[in-house]
Design an enzyme around this catalytic site. Structure first.
Site, PDB file in Angstrom:
ATOM      1  N   ASN A  65      13.424  34.140   5.908  1.00  0.00           N
ATOM      2  CA  ASN A  65      12.613  34.828   6.921  1.00  0.00           C
ATOM      3  C   ASN A  65      12.590  36.305   6.554  1.00  0.00           C
ATOM      4  O   ASN A  65      13.230  36.723   5.584  1.00  0.00           O
ATOM      5  CB  ASN A  65      13.175  34.630   8.342  1.00  0.00           C
ATOM      6  N   CYS A  81      15.959  31.262  10.404  1.00  0.00           N
ATOM      7  CA  CYS A  81      16.442  30.467   9.262  1.00  0.00           C
ATOM      8  C   CYS A  81      16.338  28.954   9.390  1.00  0.00           C
ATOM      9  O   CYS A  81      15.820  28.289   8.492  1.00  0.00           O
ATOM     10  CB  CYS A  81      17.863  30.868   8.897  1.00  0.00           C
ATOM     11  N   HIS A 139      22.994  25.141   7.507  1.00  0.00           N
ATOM     12  CA  HIS A 139      22.353  25.519   8.774  1.00  0.00           C
ATOM     13  C   HIS A 139      21.255  24.545   9.219  1.00  0.00           C
ATOM     14  O   HIS A 139      20.235  24.951   9.789  1.00  0.00           O
ATOM     15  CB  HIS A 139      21.797  26.947   8.686  1.00  0.00           C
ATOM     16  N   LYS A 163      24.600  28.181   2.141  1.00  0.00           N
ATOM     17  CA  LYS A 163      24.362  28.004   3.575  1.00  0.00           C
ATOM     18  C   LYS A 163      23.488  26.788   3.863  1.00  0.00           C
ATOM     19  O   LYS A 163      22.371  26.685   3.372  1.00  0.00           O
ATOM     20  CB  LYS A 163      23.710  29.275   4.120  1.00  0.00           C
ATOM     21  N   ASP A 203      18.963  35.118   2.281  1.00  0.00           N
ATOM     22  CA  ASP A 203      19.044  35.059   3.736  1.00  0.00           C
ATOM     23  C   ASP A 203      18.738  36.436   4.337  1.00  0.00           C
ATOM     24  O   ASP A 203      19.450  37.406   4.062  1.00  0.00           O
ATOM     25  CB  ASP A 203      20.458  34.612   4.141  1.00  0.00           C
ATOM     26  N   ASP A 204      17.667  36.523   5.126  1.00  0.00           N
ATOM     27  CA  ASP A 204      17.298  37.768   5.820  1.00  0.00           C
ATOM     28  C   ASP A 204      16.910  38.900   4.873  1.00  0.00           C
ATOM     29  O   ASP A 204      17.121  40.083   5.181  1.00  0.00           O
ATOM     30  CB  ASP A 204      18.440  38.263   6.724  1.00  0.00           C
ATOM     31  N   LYS A 225      12.714  40.038  11.567  1.00  0.00           N
ATOM     32  CA  LYS A 225      13.167  38.654  11.723  1.00  0.00           C
ATOM     33  C   LYS A 225      13.112  38.286  13.209  1.00  0.00           C
ATOM     34  O   LYS A 225      13.338  39.137  14.074  1.00  0.00           O
ATOM     35  CB  LYS A 225      14.597  38.560  11.203  1.00  0.00           C
TER      36      LYS A 225
END
Length: 543
Positions: free
Chosen positions: A275, A74, A130, A128, A36-37, A292
């Protein structure tokens, strides 16, 4: 008699050859890891200052996908990963789902785990989600996963699992409380190891979707992971780097479990980020431009690789062919023995020949984004990229934060970086000790915390002003055209030099715009408030 014996021999031979164990290799186990990120410059194979030995070993021993693309944020990327469909076609483009919004992954699009279950796979998810939770039918165990351990929303505390004044952590549909003070990355690794251990008795192939919370904010990590980065002056970057290494450690533990239980002889590992890095906070995408949330390469070009001991005909190289987030769905479906050519509704392309045999990419174009709310749109055709409208809020080439400035990306990119006043390490240590004593003493002074809070408010106001000036500095024409092969950092706008190409790509983008749907309602629903659900983020407040 001889004829009868011959027929018996022939029938036996046919049955023998038709045996599933011999006529076709058993479908492989699949480990699908999503960070994530995670930025372009936040992994060891791009930046030796980042310690990711487990990821580095697999990346360099597999196939690094150097032109793998995701969406700027995301939720849209996760939709593409699991459905193979562009998010703008299902009303999920533009922004991530906030906890109070009745938005979700479309029920009209089958998911990868649903397809794999039909092929005999056991499917498990960790981490996650989402992709919506306002109704139980939008949650992981209703969208193809046999089990789920993780959280529904987009971000949370790594220890308390709280976000926006509510608790959010589940085991399947049940609210779950991991051991207190356990870092979530460790919780996820432990669950993955347990699944692998339990699955060794199962004859079905395993699909494990491991969607880490790391390295999204908040910036939190056990001290032991921060210590190897003690030379980094910027506190946030130091913690962030430790978070990357903690995730790498967790992945190492998962791979050790696969080896221990003898899965690696028929295992495919996929790694990608959702991302680009949040360069406007502390992640880094240099030399790529942006952050991002933007359609620049820094927001959309993913660190990604595929690894297997046995399933790749060629490995240990970097593939430059185009690959998009939507391609994972048909590619993994093909790996599992499915028939992606019959999936007429998807936008993804089966790229297994590209990955397995070093064939050229079958993809020549893709859409970065179509967001009616900004409005923003971007498309890649061949080597060229066209951006129409606003690329996003963060348009610089952000370097790794070198100082402990409160607003490092603006201070350092505008001034060229602050020099360290203290040259000698011994003097540095004296100053640190003095600062520590003053900090301790200050807490004893009445009203100190109020003064500290006031100072932080002033600094935040200063940051907002710097951000505003940074945005005003960038005034873009309506069309931006870049040759990404020759100019991956997006420094030279060619739109004025190639007007015919701009018009051609604009028409192609118009073709996709006709397929876009208006986004789901972004209005916040009062019934979602966790205070109405015993302090827990809970489904049941939308249709």
């Amino acid at each position: 008699m001889e004829v009868h014996m011959l027929l018996c021999w022939f029938a036996t031979s046919v049955c023998f050859l038709a045996s599933p164990a011999l006529s076709a290799k058993k479908p492989p186990h699949i480990l699908y890891i999503v960070a994530d990120d995670l930025g372009w410059n936040d992994v060891g194979w791009h930046n030796p200052d980042i310690k990711t030995p487990n990821l580095d070993k697999m990346a360099r021993g597999g196939v690094i996908l150097n032109s793998s693309y995701v969406h700027p944020i995301c939720t849209p990327s996760r939709n593409s990963f699991l459905t193979g469909v562009y998010p703008f076609r299902v009303g999920l483009s533009g922004t991530a789902i906030s906890p109070r919004q009745p938005r979700y992954m479309s029920l009209k699009t089958p998911t990868l785990p649903e397809k794999l279950k039909k092929l005999g796979y056991s499917t498990h998810m960790i981490g996650k989600w989402h992709l919506g939770f306002c109704n139980e039918r939008y949650t992981p165990t209703r969208r193809g996963f046999d089990s789920f351990l993780g959280f529904y929303t987009g971000t949370q505390d790594y220890y308390t699992h709280r976000t926006a004044k509510g608790y959010d952590f589940r085991f399947n549909q049940t609210v779950f409380y991991p051991p207190k003070k356990q870092y979530s990355t460790k919780t996820y690794a432990k669950r993955a190891v347990d699944i692998i251990k339990e699955h060794k008795k199962n004859r079905n192939p395993l699909f494990l979707y491991l969607a880490f919370q790391s390295v999204h904010t908040p910036l939190q990590v056990p001290k032991k992971y921060e210590k190897p980065y003690s030379a980094i002056k910027n506190k946030d970057r130091r913690v962030f780097s430790g978070m990357v290494t903690a995730m790498d450690d967790a992945i190492g533990a998962v791979m050790t479990a696969f080896r221990k239980h003898k899965f690696t002889g028929n295992l495919l590992v996929v790694f990608t980020t959702d991302n680009g890095g949040a360069a406007h906070i502390v992640g880094n995408n240099f030399p790529l431009r942006g952050s991002k949330t933007t359609v620049w390469e820094g927001g959309t070009r993913a660190v990604s690789f595929v690894y297997s001991k046995t399933l790749l005909k060629e490995k240990g190289y970097v593939h430059e062919g185009l690959f998009h987030a939507t391609d994972w769905y048909p590619t993994l479906l093909a790996v599992a023995g499915g028939k992606p050519r019959f999936e007429k509704h998807i936008d993804g392309i089966n790229q297994w020949p590209m990955i397995r045999s070093r064939k050229p990419s079958k993809r020549s174009e893709f859409v970065y984004e179509i967001d009616r709310s900004r409005p923003t749109a971007a498309i890649r055709v061949g080597d060229y990229k066209l951006i129409v409208g606003n690329p996003g809020d963060y348009n610089n080439w952000y370097r790794v934060a070198a100082t402990n400035s409160f607003c490092p990306i603006y201070d350092e990119n505008e001034s060229g970086g602050d020099e360290d006043i203290f040259i000698y390490e011994s003097l540095n240590n004296m100053v640190r000790n003095a600062k520590g004593y003053v900090r301790w003493l200050s807490h004893k002074i009445p009203g100190f915390n109020m003064v500290k809070k006031w100072h932080r408010i002033r600094q935040e106001a200063r940051c907002r002003e710097l951000k505003k000036k940074d945005k005003e500095k960038w005034r873009f024409p309506k069309y931006l055209l870049y040759n990404i092969k020759n100019d991956p950092s997006e420094r030279k706008n060619l739109a004025g030099y190639k007007p015919m190409l701009v018009q051609k790509m604009k028409r192609r983008l118009g073709y996709y715009k006709k397929k876009s749907l208006v986004s789901h309602s972004r209005e916040k629903v009062a019934g979602a408030d966790p205070r109405l659900h015993h302090g827990v983020w809970t489904p049941g407040w939308c249709e």
